[in-house]
Design an enzyme around this catalytic site. Structure first.
Site, PDB file in Angstrom:
ATOM      1  N   ASP A   5       0.863  -1.182   0.000  1.00 31.45           N
ATOM      2  CA  ASP A   5       0.000   0.000   0.000  1.00 31.45           C
ATOM      3  C   ASP A   5       0.900   1.231   0.000  1.00 31.45           C
ATOM      4  O   ASP A   5       1.354   1.667  -1.065  1.00 31.45           O
ATOM      5  CB  ASP A   5      -0.915  -0.106   1.233  1.00 31.45           C
ATOM      6  CG  ASP A   5      -2.006   0.941   1.272  1.00 31.45           C
ATOM      7  OD1 ASP A   5      -1.940   1.891   0.487  1.00 31.45           O
ATOM      8  OD2 ASP A   5      -2.935   0.829   2.092  1.00 31.45           O
TER       9      ASP A   5
ATOM     10  N   PHE B  44     -10.329  -0.545   0.544  1.00 33.18           N
ATOM     11  CA  PHE B  44      -9.935  -1.458   1.616  1.00 33.18           C
ATOM     12  C   PHE B  44     -10.489  -2.843   1.306  1.00 33.18           C
ATOM     13  O   PHE B  44     -11.692  -3.032   1.188  1.00 33.18           O
ATOM     14  CB  PHE B  44     -10.414  -0.975   2.989  1.00 33.18           C
ATOM     15  CG  PHE B  44      -9.687  -1.689   4.093  1.00 33.18           C
ATOM     16  CD1 PHE B  44      -8.415  -1.278   4.479  1.00 33.18           C
ATOM     17  CD2 PHE B  44     -10.241  -2.805   4.701  1.00 33.18           C
ATOM     18  CE1 PHE B  44      -7.710  -1.967   5.459  1.00 33.18           C
ATOM     19  CE2 PHE B  44      -9.543  -3.500   5.685  1.00 33.18           C
ATOM     20  CZ  PHE B  44      -8.282  -3.073   6.063  1.00 33.18           C
ATOM     21  N   VAL B  45      -9.587  -3.794   1.168  1.00 31.37           N
ATOM     22  CA  VAL B  45      -9.989  -5.131   0.739  1.00 31.37           C
ATOM     23  C   VAL B  45      -9.779  -6.155   1.855  1.00 31.37           C
ATOM     24  O   VAL B  45      -8.898  -5.992   2.699  1.00 31.37           O
ATOM     25  CB  VAL B  45      -9.219  -5.575  -0.530  1.00 31.37           C
ATOM     26  CG1 VAL B  45      -9.654  -4.762  -1.725  1.00 31.37           C
ATOM     27  CG2 VAL B  45      -7.712  -5.488  -0.342  1.00 31.37           C
TER      28      VAL B  45
HETATM   29  P1  XMP Z   1       1.800  -0.390   3.814  1.00 34.14           P
HETATM   30  O1  XMP Z   1       0.985   0.887   3.809  1.00 34.14           O
HETATM   31  O2  XMP Z   1       2.819  -0.397   4.911  1.00 34.14           O
HETATM   32  O3  XMP Z   1       0.709  -1.462   4.167  1.00 34.14           O
HETATM   33  O4  XMP Z   1       2.342  -0.727   2.463  1.00 34.14           O
HETATM   34  C1  XMP Z   1       0.985  -2.793   4.167  1.00 34.14           C
HETATM   35  C2  XMP Z   1       0.163  -3.494   5.222  1.00 34.14           C
HETATM   36  O5  XMP Z   1      -1.057  -2.800   5.526  1.00 34.14           O
HETATM   37  C3  XMP Z   1      -2.134  -3.673   5.560  1.00 34.14           C
HETATM   38  N1  XMP Z   1      -3.104  -3.235   4.518  1.00 34.14           N
HETATM   39  C4  XMP Z   1      -4.295  -3.786   4.323  1.00 34.14           C
HETATM   40  N2  XMP Z   1      -4.906  -4.810   4.931  1.00 34.14           N
HETATM   41  N3  XMP Z   1      -6.767  -4.563   3.520  1.00 34.14           N
HETATM   42  C5  XMP Z   1      -6.151  -5.194   4.529  1.00 34.14           C
HETATM   43  O6  XMP Z   1      -6.708  -6.139   5.059  1.00 34.14           O
HETATM   44  C6  XMP Z   1      -6.240  -3.510   2.844  1.00 34.14           C
HETATM   45  O7  XMP Z   1      -6.848  -2.952   1.921  1.00 34.14           O
HETATM   46  C7  XMP Z   1      -4.927  -3.110   3.293  1.00 34.14           C
HETATM   47  N4  XMP Z   1      -4.087  -2.132   2.867  1.00 34.14           N
HETATM   48  C8  XMP Z   1      -2.970  -2.244   3.637  1.00 34.14           C
HETATM   49  C9  XMP Z   1      -1.574  -5.036   5.315  1.00 34.14           C
HETATM   50  O8  XMP Z   1      -1.385  -5.657   6.568  1.00 34.14           O
HETATM   51  C10 XMP Z   1      -0.236  -4.825   4.682  1.00 34.14           C
HETATM   52  O9  XMP Z   1       0.709  -5.795   5.043  1.00 34.14           O
END
Ligand code: XMP
Length: 185
Positions: free
Chosen positions: A104, A153-154
């Protein structure tokens, strides 16, 4: 559970097909199956992805687990990630492949990459099932990506909201009112 899902983004059949193809890409990158690979998996969202992926990878491998805090409880807003639990296997001189569910902002992957490089591996690569395009706040790229997705958000296939929905077999967009109702989104 289905009532909480706004729409299905990726079906279980599409996931199964893509995971198999990803495994082929990965196997092609590590042509010597006996050289060994350490898959460092970021808990907990990646567990189902890991379980499926490794069964298509005919490579000698070890599996390490790391825990990173970013989303805690009933929230869809990430915070600065922290390493909660360290790897307990030795990766010095090893090829490391970090496995995460979703890229993300890139903060989580950056943290784990830095941690791995500090342990003296032969190489560090990254593999994510999902990539939210255009969200990265730091210069982190995954070497292997399952699917590019929109910024929503998935949940499902291991991904959770407040530790639920991990067993939903598809990847779906959670109804926004669910987290808005809890005052956290
Ligand atoms: P970053 O922002 O550090 O995020 O790249 C990575 C971690 O954030 C969680 N994440 C999600 N978890 N649905 C989720 O269930 C989402 O849409 C989502 N977006 C980010 C996830 O734990 C990932 O490892």
């Amino acid at each position: 559970m289905l009532n909480d899902i706004d729409r299905i983004l990726i079906t279980r059949e599409q996931i199964a097909q893509r995971v198999q193809a990803l495994a082929q890409e990965i196997a092609g990158t590590y042509p010597d199956p006996n050289r060994g690979l350490t898959l460092v998996t970021i808990l907990s969202g990646s567990i189902i992805f890991l379980a499926d992926l490794i069964r298509y990878l005919p490579i000698r491998m070890k599996i390490g687990l790391v825990a990173v805090s970013s989303y805690q409880g009933a929230t869809t807003v990430g915070s600065e990630p922290k390493l909660l639990d360290q790897l307990h296997i030795n990766v010095a001189g090893e090829h490391v492949l970090i496995i995460d569910d979703i890229l993300d902002t890139g903060r989580t992957l950056r943290l784990v990459q830095q941690q791995m490089w500090s342990l003296g591996p032969a190489s560090v690569r990254t593999c994510v099932l999902l990539h939210k395009s255009g969200k990265a706040v730091c210069d982190v790229k995954a070497d292997f990506v399952g699917f590019e997705i929109e910024d929503a958000f998935v949940v499902g296939y291991g991904l959770d909201f407040d530790d639920h929905y991990r067993n939903f077999p598809h990847i779906g967009v959670l109804k926004p009112e669910l987290y808005e109702r809890q005052g956290s989104g």
